[in-house]
Design an enzyme around this catalytic site. Structure first.
Site, PDB file in Angstrom:
ATOM      1  N   LYS A 239       0.823  -1.201   0.000  1.00 54.80           N
ATOM      2  CA  LYS A 239       0.000   0.000   0.000  1.00 54.80           C
ATOM      3  C   LYS A 239       0.861   1.255   0.000  1.00 54.80           C
ATOM      4  CE  LYS A 239      -4.291  -2.036   1.536  1.00 54.80           C
ATOM      5  NZ  LYS A 239      -5.378  -2.090   2.516  1.00 54.80           N
ATOM      6  N   ARG A 275      -2.632 -10.279   4.896  1.00 51.02           N
ATOM      7  CA  ARG A 275      -3.010 -10.387   3.479  1.00 51.02           C
ATOM      8  C   ARG A 275      -1.899  -9.759   2.644  1.00 51.02           C
ATOM      9  NH1 ARG A 275      -5.701  -7.335  -0.385  1.00 51.02           N
ATOM     10  NH2 ARG A 275      -7.129  -8.521  -1.748  1.00 51.02           N
TER      11      ARG A 275
END
Length: 297
Positions: A239, A275
């Site tokens: 991210k 994840r």
């Protein structure tokens, strides 16, 4: 399944197409942080959009993720990156259902990353063992009812709004207190409606209506979310806030090292699963975290 480890080893043989070993949520490994491998069957995901759009390519990559050490393959057909546009439900299902069906037939544990109730139901029917809804059931009014009817394991994420407006909603006085309370309230709301708390998990929703400072504050206070009393999923991989730690303009893969470090720290602070895109590096980082914990005991 009496021997989870043996079953996982058996299903990870990519050439063994006839196994048909089905996994359940309850049969997932216990006692360590699990790895969810990201499989984006999309055209526009921020990390690898279009790369696994063909079903054959997606299935092959899912098998690779499992062989590298992923405990769960998280299959999504619709990007949820900031600014992403929604796609037709039929298109989403045409992307994910055949992939889920084949990976489940091979004996892999599969989750579906969707905000659509009908896709969640189709995925469960195809063999998925988890529904991962980044909206926590808020995007589709039928999601909660569907999950309750199916008694399906459900990941409830903190969410304030859709991708095209979520950045404008990243306003908090205290992100840890407010996001924690909002997520806790959503869990309670779903339980009151009839959802089985023994089959619920939570995700603080890093990057969803949160800027970099918010994300770091949540990671630094992950105990606020583990205190909810449900398994916690942490999805930080690749991210933007981690990209700020590597060279500007570097390829996405250069974020994998800092993603793995983040995963190891999340494991140290109670994450049930992380994840990630790069399973191999994450597995090594989690092994270090595990040995560290053993040493502390």
């Amino acid at each position: 399944m009496t021997d989870v480890g043996a079953a996982f080893s058996r299903r990870r043989r990519p050439d063994d197409s006839a196994d048909d070993v089905r996994v359940t949520y309850e049969s997932l490994p216990h006692g360590r942080t699990l790895i969810m491998g990201v499989l984006n069957v999309t055209t526009d995901s921020f990390s690898d959009g279009g790369r696994w759009l063909r079903a054959e390519a997606a299935i092959a990559h899912g098998l690779e993720l499992a062989a590298a050490g992923a405990d769960i393959i998280d299959v999504g057909g619709e990007s949820t990156r900031p600014g992403a546009r929604r796609i037709a439900v039929a298109e989403e299902q045409s992307r994910v259902v055949p992939v889920i069906q084949e990976l489940a037939r091979r004996g892999l544990a599969v989750s579906v990353d969707t905000m659509n109730a009908s896709t969640a139901e189709a995925a469960i029917g195809a063999g998925a063992v988890l529904v991962n809804d980044v909206s926590g059931g808020l995007s589709d009014a039928q999601m909660a009812e569907t999950i309750i009817r199916l008694d399906a394991p459900f990941i409830v994420s903190h969410w304030r709004g859709p991708s095209d407006t979520m950045n404008s909603r990243a306003t908090y006085g205290n992100v840890v207190a407010e996001a924690g309370a909002e997520l806790e309230y959503r869990v309670a709301e779903l339980v009151v409606r009839g959802m089985n708390p023994d089959r619920m998990l939570v995700d603080p929703g890093l990057g969803f209506s949160k800027n970099s400072a918010h994300n770091w504050a949540i990671l630094g206070h992950l105990d606020r979310f583990t205190r909810i009393g449900l398994p916690v999923i942490v999805g930080a991989s690749r991210k933007r806030f981690l990209g700020e730690l590597v060279a500007e303009g570097a390829p996405m893969e250069d974020r994998d090292f800092v993603s793995a470090v983040t995963a190891a720290l999340a494991a140290q602070h109670g994450a049930w699963a992380v994840r990630v895109h790069d399973v191999e590096t994450t597995k090594a980082a989690l092994a270090v975290a595990g040995k560290w914990k053993e040493g502390a005991r």
